[in-house]
Design a protein around this motif. Structure first.
Motif, mmCIF file in Angstrom:
data_model
loop_
_atom_site.group_PDB
_atom_site.id
_atom_site.type_symbol
_atom_site.label_atom_id
_atom_site.label_comp_id
_atom_site.label_asym_id
_atom_site.label_seq_id
_atom_site.Cartn_x
_atom_site.Cartn_y
_atom_site.Cartn_z
ATOM 1 N N ASP A 7 9.626 28.698 0.619
ATOM 2 C CA ASP A 7 9.157 27.353 0.281
ATOM 3 C C ASP A 7 7.762 27.181 0.877
ATOM 4 O O ASP A 7 7.551 27.461 2.068
ATOM 5 N N LEU A 8 6.825 26.717 0.051
ATOM 6 C CA LEU A 8 5.452 26.557 0.539
ATOM 7 C C LEU A 8 4.701 25.569 -0.349
ATOM 8 O O LEU A 8 4.834 25.602 -1.567
ATOM 9 N N ASP A 9 3.909 24.694 0.275
ATOM 10 C CA ASP A 9 3.016 23.789 -0.441
ATOM 11 C C ASP A 9 1.579 24.092 -0.017
ATOM 12 O O ASP A 9 1.305 24.346 1.159
ATOM 13 N N VAL A 10 0.678 24.043 -0.984
ATOM 14 C CA VAL A 10 -0.760 24.126 -0.715
ATOM 15 C C VAL A 10 -1.417 22.964 -1.441
ATOM 16 O O VAL A 10 -1.281 22.826 -2.656
ATOM 17 N N MET B 224 0.855 -1.198 0.000
ATOM 18 C CA MET B 224 0.000 0.000 0.000
ATOM 19 C C MET B 224 0.885 1.240 0.000
ATOM 20 O O MET B 224 1.771 1.388 0.844
ATOM 21 N N SER B 225 0.637 2.156 -0.935
ATOM 22 C CA SER B 225 1.469 3.349 -1.064
ATOM 23 C C SER B 225 1.135 4.351 0.036
ATOM 24 O O SER B 225 -0.025 4.562 0.386
ATOM 25 N N THR B 226 2.162 4.968 0.582
ATOM 26 C CA THR B 226 1.973 6.004 1.608
ATOM 27 C C THR B 226 2.406 7.372 1.101
ATOM 28 O O THR B 226 2.511 8.300 1.868
ATOM 29 N N SER B 227 2.654 7.478 -0.200
ATOM 30 C CA SER B 227 3.098 8.749 -0.761
ATOM 31 C C SER B 227 1.969 9.782 -0.711
ATOM 32 O O SER B 227 0.799 9.450 -0.909
ATOM 33 N N LYS B 228 2.334 11.006 -0.430
ATOM 34 C CA LYS B 228 1.355 12.078 -0.361
ATOM 35 C C LYS B 228 1.023 12.558 -1.764
ATOM 36 O O LYS B 228 1.846 12.496 -2.667
ATOM 37 N N PRO B 229 -0.203 13.059 -1.967
ATOM 38 C CA PRO B 229 -0.541 13.614 -3.278
ATOM 39 C C PRO B 229 0.312 14.843 -3.574
ATOM 40 O O PRO B 229 0.748 15.558 -2.661
ATOM 41 N N THR B 230 0.539 15.083 -4.846
ATOM 42 C CA THR B 230 1.319 16.257 -5.246
ATOM 43 C C THR B 230 0.559 17.520 -4.876
ATOM 44 O O THR B 230 -0.644 17.626 -5.138
ATOM 45 N N PRO B 231 1.222 18.494 -4.262
ATOM 46 C CA PRO B 231 0.528 19.739 -3.909
ATOM 47 C C PRO B 231 -0.027 20.445 -5.137
ATOM 48 O O PRO B 231 0.565 20.386 -6.225
ATOM 49 N N LEU B 232 -1.151 21.110 -4.967
ATOM 50 C CA LEU B 232 -1.703 21.935 -6.039
ATOM 51 C C LEU B 232 -0.743 23.086 -6.353
ATOM 52 O O LEU B 232 -0.447 23.385 -7.507
ATOM 53 N N LEU C 100 1.907 25.410 -10.372
ATOM 54 C CA LEU C 100 0.479 25.176 -10.161
ATOM 55 C C LEU C 100 0.092 23.966 -10.997
ATOM 56 O O LEU C 100 0.275 23.968 -12.220
ATOM 57 N N ASP C 101 -0.403 22.931 -10.329
ATOM 58 C CA ASP C 101 -0.695 21.671 -11.025
ATOM 59 C C ASP C 101 0.522 21.158 -11.777
ATOM 60 O O ASP C 101 0.418 20.610 -12.884
ATOM 61 N N GLY C 102 1.701 21.361 -11.200
ATOM 62 C CA GLY C 102 2.928 20.854 -11.797
ATOM 63 C C GLY C 102 3.500 21.710 -12.916
ATOM 64 O O GLY C 102 4.570 21.400 -13.448
ATOM 65 N N GLU C 103 2.831 22.790 -13.260
ATOM 66 C CA GLU C 103 3.280 23.678 -14.346
ATOM 67 C C GLU C 103 3.893 24.945 -13.763
ATOM 68 O O GLU C 103 3.284 25.596 -12.902
#
Length: 267
Positions: free
Chosen positions: A29-32, A1-9, A68-71
């Motif tokens: 540095d900041l993640d949302v 089972m993967s425990t990786s967190k979703p990529t931040p928006l 934003l969304d990886g872009e």
């Protein structure tokens, strides 16, 4: 089972911004994450508003990346030397359309009604037919408690009502991320609660929000994550409980001391 967190928006890494010789942001540095409410707090001049403006491309940032969304927002990196190049204005406009922003000042068009102010971006930017834009505008004006004020012009509305129109206008565009920059600071105290109630309702509905505010009680009750900025850097970040109950730096303790009377009412 993967425990990786979703990529931040939203992902910000090492964001730097200067005005002349004055460095305002020194590497933020900041993640949302999707559906999260993140609050930026700190003294005036700590870089909070500048950071928001960099995210929305109202200011160009000289270093670091904002995704934003990886872009990457605003720039592309190319060539052997990884040179940063500003994206075309058309591409920047398309990116900016995915990020809503509500300002301290309401920025409503005075010659347009509340409904027309909300419709404008829907027709001009989103290209929606007038009837559909009107339906969306009426939905959001009702959502912020202004169904009976949709035909009123800004001069006929209180400051709190104008700010609620500005929020409806931003949310109607269906942004991926909504930025709030001290949206209650220009309001009379008795009008602040009505605007904060709208923001709290948006937070409960799952809107992803990054807000700058000095309304500490609101931040404590609504935010999922709080970031204390000091001198252009992130000095401490964590849950509301960690920030307000366990401040780890003298600067944060000093800052929160200004709000002791307000915060102690809920401890």
């Amino acid at each position: 089972m993967s425990t990786s967190k979703p990529t931040p928006l939203l992902q910000a890494r090492g964001v730097k911004k200067s005005f002349g010789d004055l460095q305002i942001l020194k590497g933020i540095d900041l993640d949302v994450h999707q559906g999260q409410v993140v609050a930026l707090i700190g003294a005036s001049g700590s870089g909070k508003t500048t950071f928001l403006r960099c995210i929305n491309l109202l200011e160009e940032y000289e270093g670091g990346t904002i995704l934003l969304d990886g872009e990457q927002i605003g720039y592309r990196v190319e060539g052997e030397n990884d040179e940063r190049r500003r994206l075309s204005e058309a591409r920047v406009s398309a990116q900016r359309a995915r990020i809503g922003m509500v300002f301290q000042s309401f920025n409503l068009f005075p010659h347009m009604s509340a409904e027309q102010n909300v419709m404008l971006g829907l027709t001009k930017v989103r290209g929606k037919p007038k009837a559909e834009a009107q339906e969306i505008a009426r939905h959001w004006l009702a959502r912020v408690g202004l169904a009976d004020r949709r035909d009123h012009y800004p001069y006929q509305l209180s400051g709190g009502q104008q700010q609620r129109v500005a929020i409806a206008r931003a949310v109607a565009m269906e942004p991926r991320l909504l930025l709030f920059d001290e949206v209650t600071s220009a309001l009379d105290p008795e009008l602040v609660a009505e605007v904060l109630a709208v923001m709290q309702d948006l937070a409960k509905s799952g809107m992803t929000m990054l807000l700058v505010s000095h309304e500490m009680l609101f931040v404590r009750q609504v935010a999922d994550h709080v970031v204390f900025m000091d001198g252009g850097l992130v000095a401490q970040a964590g849950s509301p409980a960690e920030i307000f109950e366990r401040p780890s730096t003298p600067r944060l303790r000093q800052f929160l001391g200004r709000f002791h009377g307000i915060l102690s009412s809920v401890t």
